[in-house]
Design an enzyme around this catalytic site. Structure first.
Site, PDB file in Angstrom:
ATOM      1  N   TYR A  56       0.822  -1.218   0.000  1.00 30.65           N
ATOM      2  CA  TYR A  56       0.000   0.000   0.000  1.00 30.65           C
ATOM      3  C   TYR A  56       0.857   1.270   0.000  1.00 30.65           C
ATOM      4  O   TYR A  56       0.455   2.285  -0.583  1.00 30.65           O
ATOM      5  CB  TYR A  56      -0.991  -0.036   1.156  1.00 30.65           C
ATOM      6  CG  TYR A  56      -2.094  -1.046   0.903  1.00 30.65           C
ATOM      7  CD1 TYR A  56      -2.053  -2.317   1.463  1.00 30.65           C
ATOM      8  CD2 TYR A  56      -3.156  -0.742   0.060  1.00 30.65           C
ATOM      9  CE1 TYR A  56      -3.034  -3.258   1.179  1.00 30.65           C
ATOM     10  CE2 TYR A  56      -4.148  -1.667  -0.229  1.00 30.65           C
ATOM     11  CZ  TYR A  56      -4.082  -2.925   0.336  1.00 30.65           C
ATOM     12  OH  TYR A  56      -5.051  -3.848   0.033  1.00 30.65           O
ATOM     13  N   ARG A  59       1.451   1.839  -3.671  1.00 30.43           N
ATOM     14  CA  ARG A  59       0.281   2.360  -4.388  1.00 30.43           C
ATOM     15  C   ARG A  59      -0.010   3.803  -3.983  1.00 30.43           C
ATOM     16  O   ARG A  59      -0.409   4.611  -4.819  1.00 30.43           O
ATOM     17  CB  ARG A  59      -0.932   1.459  -4.136  1.00 30.43           C
ATOM     18  CG  ARG A  59      -0.806   0.080  -4.796  1.00 30.43           C
ATOM     19  CD  ARG A  59      -1.905  -0.862  -4.383  1.00 30.43           C
ATOM     20  NE  ARG A  59      -3.226  -0.444  -4.823  1.00 30.43           N
ATOM     21  CZ  ARG A  59      -4.350  -1.035  -4.377  1.00 30.43           C
ATOM     22  NH1 ARG A  59      -4.277  -2.039  -3.503  1.00 30.43           N
ATOM     23  NH2 ARG A  59      -5.538  -0.625  -4.805  1.00 30.43           N
ATOM     24  N   HIS A 109     -14.635   1.129   0.018  1.00 34.06           N
ATOM     25  CA  HIS A 109     -13.511   0.228   0.334  1.00 34.06           C
ATOM     26  C   HIS A 109     -12.323   0.977   0.919  1.00 34.06           C
ATOM     27  O   HIS A 109     -11.205   0.462   0.950  1.00 34.06           O
ATOM     28  CB  HIS A 109     -13.094  -0.567  -0.910  1.00 34.06           C
ATOM     29  CG  HIS A 109     -14.125  -1.563  -1.345  1.00 34.06           C
ATOM     30  ND1 HIS A 109     -14.126  -2.136  -2.600  1.00 34.06           N
ATOM     31  CD2 HIS A 109     -15.189  -2.098  -0.703  1.00 34.06           C
ATOM     32  CE1 HIS A 109     -15.150  -2.974  -2.695  1.00 34.06           C
ATOM     33  NE2 HIS A 109     -15.810  -2.971  -1.570  1.00 34.06           N
ATOM     34  N   CYS A 136       0.551   6.856  15.554  1.00 33.79           N
ATOM     35  CA  CYS A 136      -0.816   7.305  15.198  1.00 33.79           C
ATOM     36  C   CYS A 136      -0.953   8.778  15.570  1.00 33.79           C
ATOM     37  O   CYS A 136      -0.582   9.168  16.687  1.00 33.79           O
ATOM     38  CB  CYS A 136      -1.841   6.482  15.985  1.00 33.79           C
ATOM     39  SG  CYS A 136      -3.496   7.204  16.005  1.00 33.79           S
ATOM     40  N   THR A 176     -16.418  -1.414 -13.729  1.00 38.82           N
ATOM     41  CA  THR A 176     -16.276  -2.467 -12.728  1.00 38.82           C
ATOM     42  C   THR A 176     -16.683  -3.817 -13.299  1.00 38.82           C
ATOM     43  O   THR A 176     -17.607  -3.906 -14.099  1.00 38.82           O
ATOM     44  CB  THR A 176     -17.073  -2.150 -11.433  1.00 38.82           C
ATOM     45  OG1 THR A 176     -16.803  -3.157 -10.457  1.00 38.82           O
ATOM     46  CG2 THR A 176     -18.571  -2.046 -11.704  1.00 38.82           C
ATOM     47  N   LEU A 202     -15.729  -1.215 -20.418  1.00 34.86           N
ATOM     48  CA  LEU A 202     -14.951  -1.563 -21.619  1.00 34.86           C
ATOM     49  C   LEU A 202     -15.462  -2.870 -22.217  1.00 34.86           C
ATOM     50  O   LEU A 202     -15.476  -3.048 -23.433  1.00 34.86           O
ATOM     51  CB  LEU A 202     -13.469  -1.709 -21.240  1.00 34.86           C
ATOM     52  CG  LEU A 202     -12.417  -1.580 -22.344  1.00 34.86           C
ATOM     53  CD1 LEU A 202     -12.524  -0.231 -23.035  1.00 34.86           C
ATOM     54  CD2 LEU A 202     -11.015  -1.773 -21.766  1.00 34.86           C
TER      55      LEU A 202
END
Ligand code: BV8
Length: 236
Positions: A56, A59, A109, A136, A176, A202
């Protein structure tokens, strides 16, 4: 169909593909590069947190090299100009809807640019990496995880989404594959509530049979065309 009064839009990885963000199931897509159970489940995180945090972090950092495309920008135009009810729900964890100008985006999500503390369970905006276990921002515990919904976890704001699906008269699905639930079930919820259901993709998806109409093509072309249709009809 007359002028829609209340629209729910669901987007997936396909709307960000032309911006250079890998989709999941395409050839060479994210799920070909990484095993879902290793990088997108709580069990995978417990087994190998460094693998997941790095996945992550990569990304999140890659967001700096991409930009919104005409599909994102067209949905922002619709949000500004449409007089009716509009809820934009995305399965995407990227920030391209917001950078395209959308002010109200429901990330069911989660988001790459958000951190979830596993100690105090608070969510905080996050732009850097997590691999070095930074504290944190709320409780200072070095217990952050990506604020994304993994498989087996409950998506965000499901109550608000189901209420909107029950009262909308137009449901539009963009980019999706209809492979992941509960998002893949929204078209049936909307249809059962009497909404017209339109798919912009698509290729045909796993849920195409549930839509009244499917338009095939790249989102950067189909979405601006559809938004023009809605806004020009409103102007009549
Ligand atoms: C849950 C965040 C309990 C992390 C993600 C019912 C039946 C079977 C299984 C289940 C079920 N209910 C639950 C499950 C289990 C599971 C599930 O669905 N498994 C699947 C694999 C069978 N679901 C869960 O675990 C969910 N939690 O169920 O909790 C519950 C129960 C009831 C009610 C509430 C809760 C949690 C799932 C969320 C997991 N996290 N993402 C991360 O991003 O790393 S899922 C992730 O994968 C995405 O967010 C997205 O949802 C999915 C990928 O799908 P797409 O976005 O559609 O991308 P894909 O690559 O597949 O397709 C791209 C499409 O775009 C293609 O069709 C392509 O043709 C098109 N396209 C490509 N380029 C373009 C284009 N279109 C237009 N223009 C282009 N240029």
């Amino acid at each position: 169909m007359g002028q829609p009064r209340s629209i729910v839009i669901l987007t997936g990885a396909g709307i960000s593909a032309e911006s250079g963000i890998d989709t999941f199931r395409s050839a060479g897509g994210l799920w070909e590069q990484h095993r879902v159970e290793d990088v997108a489940t709580p069990e995978g995180f417990a087994r190998n947190p460094n693998l997941v945090l790095n996945f992550y972090d990569m990304r999140r950092a890659a967001l700096a090299n991409v930009a919104p495309n005409p599909a994102h920008e067209a949905l922002a135009r619709l949000e500004r100009a449409f007089a009716g009810e509009l809820l934009l729900v995305t399965q995407n964890v990227d920030d391209l809807h917001e950078r395209g100008g959308s002010a109200r985006v429901l990330h069911m999500h989660g988001e790459l640019k958000s951190a979830l503390c596993t100690a105090c369970e608070m969510r905080s905006p996050w732009h850097g990496s997590m691999i070095d276990r930074p504290p944190c921002p709320v409780c200072r515990a070095p217990m952050l995880r990506p604020d994304v919904v993994w498989f087996g976890e409950m998506p965000y704001e499901m109550g608000r989404i189901y209420r909107a699906l029950e009262s909308c008269d137009l449901f539009v699905s963009i980019g999706t594959s209809g492979a992941v639930y509960p998002a893949a079930g929204f078209v049936q919820e909307a249809r059962a509530a009497g909404a017209r259901c339109l798919e912009l993709n698509l290729e045909r998806s796993e849920g195409s049979r549930f839509f009244h109409e499917t338009r095939l093509g790249p989102a950067s072309v189909l979405v601006p065309e559809w938004v023009e249709e809605v806004l020009s009809r409103a102007a009549e």
